[in-house]
Design a protein around this motif. Structure first.
Motif, PDB file in Angstrom:
ATOM      1  N   LYS A 134      -1.514  13.807  -3.149  1.00 22.13           N
ATOM      2  CA  LYS A 134      -0.605  14.514  -4.060  1.00 22.13           C
ATOM      3  C   LYS A 134      -0.847  14.112  -5.520  1.00 22.13           C
ATOM      4  O   LYS A 134      -0.011  14.387  -6.391  1.00 22.13           O
ATOM      5  CB  LYS A 134       0.847  14.214  -3.691  1.00 22.13           C
ATOM      6  CG  LYS A 134       1.246  14.673  -2.302  1.00 22.13           C
ATOM      7  CD  LYS A 134       1.298  16.195  -2.206  1.00 22.13           C
ATOM      8  CE  LYS A 134       1.829  16.636  -0.847  1.00 22.13           C
ATOM      9  NZ  LYS A 134       1.948  18.108  -0.750  1.00 22.13           N
ATOM     10  N   GLY A 135      -1.977  13.450  -5.774  1.00 22.83           N
ATOM     11  CA  GLY A 135      -2.294  13.054  -7.146  1.00 22.83           C
ATOM     12  C   GLY A 135      -1.527  11.845  -7.631  1.00 22.83           C
ATOM     13  O   GLY A 135      -1.358  11.655  -8.841  1.00 22.83           O
ATOM     14  N   ILE A 136      -1.065  11.001  -6.698  1.00 25.09           N
ATOM     15  CA  ILE A 136      -0.275   9.820  -7.046  1.00 25.09           C
ATOM     16  C   ILE A 136      -1.125   8.573  -6.834  1.00 25.09           C
ATOM     17  O   ILE A 136      -1.679   8.371  -5.749  1.00 25.09           O
ATOM     18  CB  ILE A 136       0.999   9.749  -6.170  1.00 25.09           C
ATOM     19  CG1 ILE A 136       1.849  11.006  -6.362  1.00 25.09           C
ATOM     20  CG2 ILE A 136       1.809   8.496  -6.511  1.00 25.09           C
ATOM     21  CD1 ILE A 136       2.937  11.176  -5.317  1.00 25.09           C
ATOM     22  N   GLU A 137      -1.242   7.746  -7.853  1.00 27.21           N
ATOM     23  CA  GLU A 137      -2.004   6.507  -7.774  1.00 27.21           C
ATOM     24  C   GLU A 137      -1.192   5.439  -7.041  1.00 27.21           C
ATOM     25  O   GLU A 137       0.024   5.337  -7.234  1.00 27.21           O
ATOM     26  CB  GLU A 137      -2.345   5.990  -9.177  1.00 27.21           C
ATOM     27  CG  GLU A 137      -3.247   6.919  -9.983  1.00 27.21           C
ATOM     28  CD  GLU A 137      -4.660   6.961  -9.455  1.00 27.21           C
ATOM     29  OE1 GLU A 137      -5.113   5.949  -8.873  1.00 27.21           O
ATOM     30  OE2 GLU A 137      -5.306   8.003  -9.601  1.00 27.21           O
ATOM     31  N   VAL A 138      -1.857   4.635  -6.228  1.00 30.14           N
ATOM     32  CA  VAL A 138      -1.203   3.554  -5.498  1.00 30.14           C
ATOM     33  C   VAL A 138      -2.009   2.271  -5.692  1.00 30.14           C
ATOM     34  O   VAL A 138      -3.228   2.268  -5.510  1.00 30.14           O
ATOM     35  CB  VAL A 138      -1.096   3.854  -3.988  1.00 30.14           C
ATOM     36  CG1 VAL A 138      -0.334   2.727  -3.271  1.00 30.14           C
ATOM     37  CG2 VAL A 138      -0.410   5.186  -3.742  1.00 30.14           C
ATOM     38  N   ILE A 139      -1.336   1.191  -6.076  1.00 28.37           N
ATOM     39  CA  ILE A 139      -2.014  -0.083  -6.294  1.00 28.37           C
ATOM     40  C   ILE A 139      -1.240  -1.220  -5.635  1.00 28.37           C
ATOM     41  O   ILE A 139      -0.047  -1.095  -5.350  1.00 28.37           O
ATOM     42  CB  ILE A 139      -2.181  -0.404  -7.803  1.00 28.37           C
ATOM     43  CG1 ILE A 139      -0.801  -0.547  -8.479  1.00 28.37           C
ATOM     44  CG2 ILE A 139      -3.029   0.640  -8.505  1.00 28.37           C
ATOM     45  CD1 ILE A 139      -0.862  -1.076  -9.898  1.00 28.37           C
ATOM     46  N   LYS A 140      -1.963  -2.319  -5.390  1.00 32.68           N
ATOM     47  CA  LYS A 140      -1.315  -3.572  -5.027  1.00 32.68           C
ATOM     48  C   LYS A 140      -1.169  -4.382  -6.311  1.00 32.68           C
ATOM     49  O   LYS A 140      -2.164  -4.703  -6.954  1.00 32.68           O
ATOM     50  CB  LYS A 140      -2.161  -4.346  -4.017  1.00 32.68           C
ATOM     51  CG  LYS A 140      -2.296  -3.691  -2.662  1.00 32.68           C
ATOM     52  CD  LYS A 140      -3.158  -4.545  -1.731  1.00 32.68           C
ATOM     53  CE  LYS A 140      -3.348  -3.879  -0.385  1.00 32.68           C
ATOM     54  NZ  LYS A 140      -4.200  -4.687   0.525  1.00 32.68           N
ATOM     55  N   PRO A 141       0.043  -4.714  -6.723  1.00 35.07           N
ATOM     56  CA  PRO A 141       0.224  -5.434  -7.989  1.00 35.07           C
ATOM     57  C   PRO A 141      -0.263  -6.880  -7.895  1.00 35.07           C
ATOM     58  O   PRO A 141       0.022  -7.578  -6.920  1.00 35.07           O
ATOM     59  CB  PRO A 141       1.734  -5.392  -8.214  1.00 35.07           C
ATOM     60  CG  PRO A 141       2.319  -5.254  -6.837  1.00 35.07           C
ATOM     61  CD  PRO A 141       1.333  -4.423  -6.059  1.00 35.07           C
ATOM     62  N   ASN A 142      -1.011  -7.298  -8.907  1.00 35.19           N
ATOM     63  CA  ASN A 142      -1.403  -8.699  -9.035  1.00 35.19           C
ATOM     64  C   ASN A 142      -0.270  -9.420  -9.761  1.00 35.19           C
ATOM     65  O   ASN A 142      -0.218  -9.429 -10.993  1.00 35.19           O
ATOM     66  CB  ASN A 142      -2.709  -8.832  -9.812  1.00 35.19           C
ATOM     67  CG  ASN A 142      -3.858  -8.133  -9.131  1.00 35.19           C
ATOM     68  OD1 ASN A 142      -3.998  -8.173  -7.913  1.00 35.19           O
ATOM     69  ND2 ASN A 142      -4.706  -7.467  -9.914  1.00 35.19           N
ATOM     70  N   ILE A 143       0.639 -10.003  -9.001  1.00 30.52           N
ATOM     71  CA  ILE A 143       1.857 -10.568  -9.581  1.00 30.52           C
ATOM     72  C   ILE A 143       1.531 -11.842 -10.358  1.00 30.52           C
ATOM     73  O   ILE A 143       0.878 -12.747  -9.837  1.00 30.52           O
ATOM     74  CB  ILE A 143       2.897 -10.851  -8.492  1.00 30.52           C
ATOM     75  CG1 ILE A 143       3.252  -9.550  -7.762  1.00 30.52           C
ATOM     76  CG2 ILE A 143       4.149 -11.499  -9.087  1.00 30.52           C
ATOM     77  CD1 ILE A 143       4.165  -9.741  -6.559  1.00 30.52           C
ATOM     78  N   VAL A 144       1.964 -11.879 -11.602  1.00 25.44           N
ATOM     79  CA  VAL A 144       1.725 -13.045 -12.460  1.00 25.44           C
ATOM     80  C   VAL A 144       2.735 -14.132 -12.099  1.00 25.44           C
ATOM     81  O   VAL A 144       3.921 -13.867 -11.946  1.00 25.44           O
ATOM     82  CB  VAL A 144       1.856 -12.669 -13.955  1.00 25.44           C
ATOM     83  CG1 VAL A 144       1.670 -13.889 -14.845  1.00 25.44           C
ATOM     84  CG2 VAL A 144       0.839 -11.585 -14.313  1.00 25.44           C
ATOM     85  N   ASN A 145       2.256 -15.350 -11.956  1.00 28.92           N
ATOM     86  CA  ASN A 145       3.119 -16.468 -11.552  1.00 28.92           C
ATOM     87  C   ASN A 145       2.907 -17.623 -12.532  1.00 28.92           C
ATOM     88  O   ASN A 145       2.451 -18.683 -12.157  1.00 28.92           O
ATOM     89  CB  ASN A 145       2.790 -16.896 -10.125  1.00 28.92           C
ATOM     90  CG  ASN A 145       3.945 -17.629  -9.463  1.00 28.92           C
ATOM     91  OD1 ASN A 145       5.099 -17.436  -9.820  1.00 28.92           O
ATOM     92  ND2 ASN A 145       3.641 -18.455  -8.484  1.00 28.92           N
ATOM     93  N   ASN A 146       3.245 -17.373 -13.809  1.00 33.05           N
ATOM     94  CA  ASN A 146       3.007 -18.325 -14.899  1.00 33.05           C
ATOM     95  C   ASN A 146       1.510 -18.517 -15.079  1.00 33.05           C
ATOM     96  O   ASN A 146       1.049 -19.492 -15.563  1.00 33.05           O
ATOM     97  CB  ASN A 146       3.713 -19.663 -14.652  1.00 33.05           C
ATOM     98  CG  ASN A 146       5.217 -19.575 -14.896  1.00 33.05           C
ATOM     99  OD1 ASN A 146       5.671 -18.851 -15.777  1.00 33.05           O
ATOM    100  ND2 ASN A 146       5.994 -20.296 -14.128  1.00 33.05           N
TER     101      ASN A 146
END
Length: 333
Positions: free
Chosen positions: A321-333
């Motif tokens: 449907k033209g929607i981007e999907v990512i796994k976020p690289n969560i910042v931890n300090n």
């Protein structure tokens, strides 16, 4: 010497949009995208434009497309306002800064106007650069307040505080904006969380749904201030949802977290108008078993998934449907 600083987009995990209304939320920043500021000493003070600050277009159609995607303003006004607020803060607190001038420029690849706090990321990176250049230390809660004041007080943009807190701390944060704390000292109680304890998150977005945060918050603020019972009750429940999510997080109760994220959005939909394009994104994500809610004001969603097979199905379904999907690289300090 060139000072180079960064800030990242914010994803609201739970509790939004109660952060501007004495609520409670959890949010994190993720490094898949970034806002970068470079600052270096020069004879005169100069702010250099970036792509979104352009005023030359090949056609009327190109101008309209640019406004639809990015709004009417680029980032130069954000830098200009932050420099002013920084100077006023130093003056009010008897912090001596020298008379050196500088040139400052920014770049950002954060998808714009999708509820990912791209504007405050630029402002945050700017304040970090100013602090480094002038050797000024600002406590994190105050730092977040200064960034917010650029938008709400200096530029008149309605916004909540959680974006700036997550960007100031650069780690997942549980934020309690208790009314007594906010009114007595100007900031809430902020508890840093360990990203390793969080469930599997995805983030999805559709760029053609871009809409400024002020579109949602201006109406919500007006309804809150006149005491709309529907809004007041929603704010109470969003606070409770966050408390229940935090308890589930402490117990690794992923099913409860899944259900609470869904409830967060469902309550929003009952309280605030949500466009059909945003509803479709949420429903598509839920159709494969993932949870789904807004990361901010709309245009992007966040949710939990159980395993790689579900994530692949999620990607395939939304990408179609033209929607981007990512796994976020969560910042931890």
């Amino acid at each position: 010497m060139i000072f180079e600083t960064y800030s990242y987009p914010r994803a609201a995990v739970i509790g939004n949009p109660s952060d501007g209304y004495f609520g409670k939320t959890i949010a994190f920043v993720f490094s898949n995208f970034e806002a970068k500021v470079q600052l270096y000493q020069t004879p005169e003070l100069q702010i250099l434009p970036e792509r979104l600050d352009g005023t030359n277009f090949n056609s009327i159609q190109e101008l309209v497309a640019d406004v639809n995607l990015a709004g009417y303003y680029g980032g130069m006004r954000l830098l200009k306002a932050m420099i002013k607020i920084f100077y006023e803060y130093c003056t009010a607190n008897n912090i001596k800064i020298d008379d050196r001038n500088f040139t400052i420029r920014y770049k950002s690849n954060i998808p714009f106007r999708l509820g990912l706090a791209g504007s405050s990321a630029i402002i945050t990176a700017c304040l970090r650069a100013l602090c480094l250049f002038y050797d000024v230390e600002i406590p994190k809660p105050v730092f977040a307040n200064l960034v917010l004041s650029v938008e709400t007080e200096e530029l008149g943009i309605a916004a909540g505080l959680q974006d700036r807190v997550a960007q100031a701390y650069q780690c997942p944060v549980c934020m309690d904006f208790d009314r007594d704390l906010m009114e007595s000292r100007g900031y809430g109680h902020y508890e840093e969380l360990n990203a390793k304890n969080l469930p599997h998150f995805y983030i999805a977005y559709r760029k053609n749904l871009s809409e400024g945060t002020e579109v949602v918050h201006n109406n919500l603020k007006a309804r809150f201030e006149i005491g709309d019972p529907k809004v007041l009750q929603a704010m109470i429940r969003w606070r409770q949802i966050t408390e229940e999510f935090k308890a589930a997080l402490d117990k690794n109760d992923y099913q409860s977290m899944h259900d609470l994220m869904n409830e967060n959005f469902d309550l929003r939909r009952k309280t605030i108008r949500v466009s059909q394009g945003n509803i479709e994104m949420v429903e598509l994500a839920r159709s494969v078993g993932a949870s789904a809610k807004f990361t901010g004001s709309g245009g992007a969603i966040i949710g939990t998934y159980t395993d790689g097979a579900m994530f692949s199905k999620l990607q395939n379904t939304l990408n179609s449907k033209g929607i981007e999907v990512i796994k976020p690289n969560i910042v931890n300090n």
